[in-house]
Write a protein that holds these residues in place. Structure first.
Motif, mmCIF file in Angstrom:
data_model
loop_
_atom_site.group_PDB
_atom_site.id
_atom_site.type_symbol
_atom_site.label_atom_id
_atom_site.label_comp_id
_atom_site.label_asym_id
_atom_site.label_seq_id
_atom_site.Cartn_x
_atom_site.Cartn_y
_atom_site.Cartn_z
ATOM 1 N N ASN A 154 -10.299 -13.820 -6.214
ATOM 2 C CA ASN A 154 -9.026 -13.644 -6.905
ATOM 3 C C ASN A 154 -8.673 -12.156 -6.916
ATOM 4 O OD1 ASN A 154 -7.373 -12.986 -9.417
ATOM 5 N ND2 ASN A 154 -7.225 -15.220 -9.384
ATOM 6 N N HIS A 155 -7.564 -11.798 -6.301
ATOM 7 C CA HIS A 155 -7.223 -10.386 -6.140
ATOM 8 C C HIS A 155 -6.910 -9.699 -7.469
ATOM 9 C CE1 HIS A 155 -6.058 -11.086 -1.637
ATOM 10 N NE2 HIS A 155 -7.343 -11.213 -1.876
ATOM 11 N N GLU A 156 -6.312 -10.419 -8.414
ATOM 12 C CA GLU A 156 -6.031 -9.827 -9.723
ATOM 13 C C GLU A 156 -7.334 -9.522 -10.464
ATOM 14 O OE1 GLU A 156 -3.198 -8.776 -11.101
ATOM 15 O OE2 GLU A 156 -2.243 -9.225 -9.180
ATOM 16 N N LYS A 157 -8.269 -10.462 -10.390
ATOM 17 C CA LYS A 157 -9.580 -10.254 -11.008
ATOM 18 C C LYS A 157 -10.311 -9.112 -10.309
ATOM 19 C CE LYS A 157 -13.186 -11.374 -13.584
ATOM 20 N NZ LYS A 157 -13.215 -11.138 -15.046
ATOM 21 N N MET A 158 -10.183 -9.062 -8.998
ATOM 22 C CA MET A 158 -10.812 -8.005 -8.211
ATOM 23 C C MET A 158 -10.274 -6.637 -8.620
ATOM 24 S SD MET A 158 -11.023 -7.855 -4.063
ATOM 25 C CE MET A 158 -11.906 -6.563 -3.190
ATOM 26 N N LEU A 159 -8.970 -6.552 -8.828
ATOM 27 C CA LEU A 159 -8.357 -5.293 -9.257
ATOM 28 C C LEU A 159 -8.894 -4.879 -10.624
ATOM 29 C CD1 LEU A 159 -6.319 -2.994 -9.032
ATOM 30 C CD2 LEU A 159 -4.561 -4.553 -9.908
ATOM 31 N N LYS A 160 -8.959 -5.817 -11.548
ATOM 32 C CA LYS A 160 -9.454 -5.530 -12.898
ATOM 33 C C LYS A 160 -10.896 -5.014 -12.849
ATOM 34 C CE LYS A 160 -10.091 -7.736 -17.444
ATOM 35 N NZ LYS A 160 -11.545 -7.491 -17.580
ATOM 36 N N LEU A 161 -11.737 -5.682 -12.073
ATOM 37 C CA LEU A 161 -13.146 -5.291 -11.972
ATOM 38 C C LEU A 161 -13.294 -3.901 -11.361
ATOM 39 C CD1 LEU A 161 -14.665 -8.682 -10.749
ATOM 40 C CD2 LEU A 161 -14.997 -7.618 -12.996
ATOM 41 N N ASN A 162 -12.465 -3.599 -10.379
ATOM 42 C CA ASN A 162 -12.572 -2.295 -9.720
ATOM 43 C C ASN A 162 -11.984 -1.169 -10.558
ATOM 44 O OD1 ASN A 162 -13.803 -2.363 -6.834
ATOM 45 N ND2 ASN A 162 -12.660 -4.274 -7.042
ATOM 46 N N LYS A 163 -11.013 -1.469 -11.390
ATOM 47 C CA LYS A 163 -10.523 -0.463 -12.334
ATOM 48 C C LYS A 163 -11.627 -0.098 -13.320
ATOM 49 C CE LYS A 163 -6.368 -1.117 -14.122
ATOM 50 N NZ LYS A 163 -5.150 -1.798 -14.637
ATOM 51 N N LEU B 146 -6.138 -0.107 -7.002
ATOM 52 C CA LEU B 146 -5.267 -0.995 -6.230
ATOM 53 C C LEU B 146 -5.291 -0.635 -4.748
ATOM 54 C CD1 LEU B 146 -3.232 -3.265 -6.010
ATOM 55 C CD2 LEU B 146 -1.431 -1.667 -6.728
ATOM 56 N N LEU B 147 -5.276 0.649 -4.429
ATOM 57 C CA LEU B 147 -5.333 1.062 -3.024
ATOM 58 C C LEU B 147 -6.660 0.653 -2.391
ATOM 59 C CD1 LEU B 147 -3.661 4.602 -3.071
ATOM 60 C CD2 LEU B 147 -2.643 2.414 -2.414
ATOM 61 N N ASP B 148 -7.751 0.772 -3.144
ATOM 62 C CA ASP B 148 -9.056 0.332 -2.630
ATOM 63 C C ASP B 148 -9.050 -1.165 -2.339
ATOM 64 O OD1 ASP B 148 -10.161 2.850 -2.733
ATOM 65 O OD2 ASP B 148 -11.257 2.525 -4.608
ATOM 66 N N VAL B 149 -8.492 -1.937 -3.269
ATOM 67 C CA VAL B 149 -8.444 -3.393 -3.100
ATOM 68 C C VAL B 149 -7.556 -3.767 -1.916
ATOM 69 C CG1 VAL B 149 -7.634 -5.553 -4.141
ATOM 70 C CG2 VAL B 149 -8.983 -3.937 -5.497
ATOM 71 N N LEU B 150 -6.391 -3.151 -1.820
ATOM 72 C CA LEU B 150 -5.479 -3.450 -0.708
ATOM 73 C C LEU B 150 -6.110 -3.098 0.636
ATOM 74 C CD1 LEU B 150 -2.093 -2.220 -2.222
ATOM 75 C CD2 LEU B 150 -2.666 -4.581 -1.617
ATOM 76 N N TYR C 281 0.847 -1.202 0.000
ATOM 77 C CA TYR C 281 0.000 0.000 0.000
ATOM 78 C C TYR C 281 0.882 1.251 0.000
ATOM 79 C CZ TYR C 281 -4.097 2.868 1.088
ATOM 80 O OH TYR C 281 -5.119 3.786 1.024
ATOM 81 N N ARG C 282 1.847 1.282 0.891
ATOM 82 C CA ARG C 282 2.727 2.451 1.007
ATOM 83 C C ARG C 282 3.526 2.671 -0.270
ATOM 84 N NH1 ARG C 282 7.264 2.583 5.683
ATOM 85 N NH2 ARG C 282 8.279 1.137 4.240
#
Length: 261
Positions: free
Chosen positions: A230-239, A163-167, A128-129
């Motif tokens: 799946n975090h990668e899928k989660m990132l894609k969906l949130n983008k 990414l920050l939202d997901v993290l 995150y940082r």
């Protein structure tokens, strides 16, 4: 060159300024057909209460609309990243590293569970940082080089914000789902007379993680985020979601511009 252009934009912006307002010109322009366009905020008591779009030259409607979309997406995403991420990016990683160091000095089998959890939380916090700092370091570098905003800047802003939202979601969920592990970790640390070896602030940190379980679960349920295992899928969906809603916001914000093209 940008300084001269900004002065010209400020002069135009003053025509639409109201009492007790300050004019803030976002320093990086969007270039459309070799013409610079700037986003302007009208600020009162440190809060933006109006916006406008100007060029140092004569504005052209088609160009201005295209420029506004790019300026709005980048600058509002950068604001979101700063507002949402600043405090969380400043969390002291010694809260995680200090107990890990203590366990390394005094290894006990019954501390392995807590150690694994703390290592996981540390990894998320460092990511995150790093993500937050990298974005603003890049922003500063391009601003100092007086580079205009580009599609690449927007892509980076969308990626960073999502990414920050997901993290944040993953880290809060990891804590909320494992408060019993944290309780056991504290008990085992006390049993091995290691609990008092970390600072009072660090002890309070872990105690509050347990006490705030309900608050964290409420925060998770209220987060406007697309969830996926799946975090990668989660990132894609949130983008995709973030870009969609920011574009909708942009259309509404355009209608409220003080200087209508």
């Amino acid at each position: 060159m940008f300084d001269r252009k900004i002065r010209a934009v400020k002069k135009k912006a003053r025509r639409y300024k109201r009492s007790f307002e300050k004019i803030d010109v976002f320093p990086r322009p969007w270039i459309e057909h070799d013409k610079s366009y700037y986003l302007v905020d009208y600020v009162r008591l440190r809060k933006p209460i109006g916006s406008a779009l100007f060029s140092d030259e004569e504005e052209v409607v088609v160009e201005a609309k295209a420029a506004y979309k790019g300026l709005y997406l980048f600058n509002r995403l950068a604001e979101k990243i700063q507002q949402d991420g600043h405090m969380r990016a400043q969390i002291d990683v010694t809260y995680f590293r200090a107990p890990l160091k203590m366990i390394d000095k005094h290894p006990h089998e019954d501390l392995a569970e807590g150690r694994a959890l703390i290592e996981s939380l540390l990894a998320y916090q460092l990511k995150y940082r790093e993500t937050y700092r990298t974005f603003f370091a890049s922003l500063k570098e391009r601003a100092e080089a007086k580079k205009p905003i580009s599609e690449k800047d927007i892509e980076e802003a969308v990626h960073t914000a999502a990414l920050l939202d997901v993290l944040q979601y993953v880290m809060i969920k990891e804590i909320a789902d494992n408060t019993k592990k944290i309780e056991r970790f504290i008990e085992q640390m006390k049993k091995h007379e290691l609990w008092e070896s970390i600072t009072k602030g660090q002890r309070v940190f872990y105690t509050q993680l347990i006490e705030n379980e309900t608050i964290m679960k409420e925060e998770l349920s209220n987060m406007q985020i697309v969830k996926h295992e799946n975090h990668e899928k989660m990132l894609k969906l949130n983008k995709e979601k973030l870009q969609y809603y920011k574009q909708k916001e942009c259309k509404h914000a355009e209608k409220a511009l003080r200087y209508q093209l």
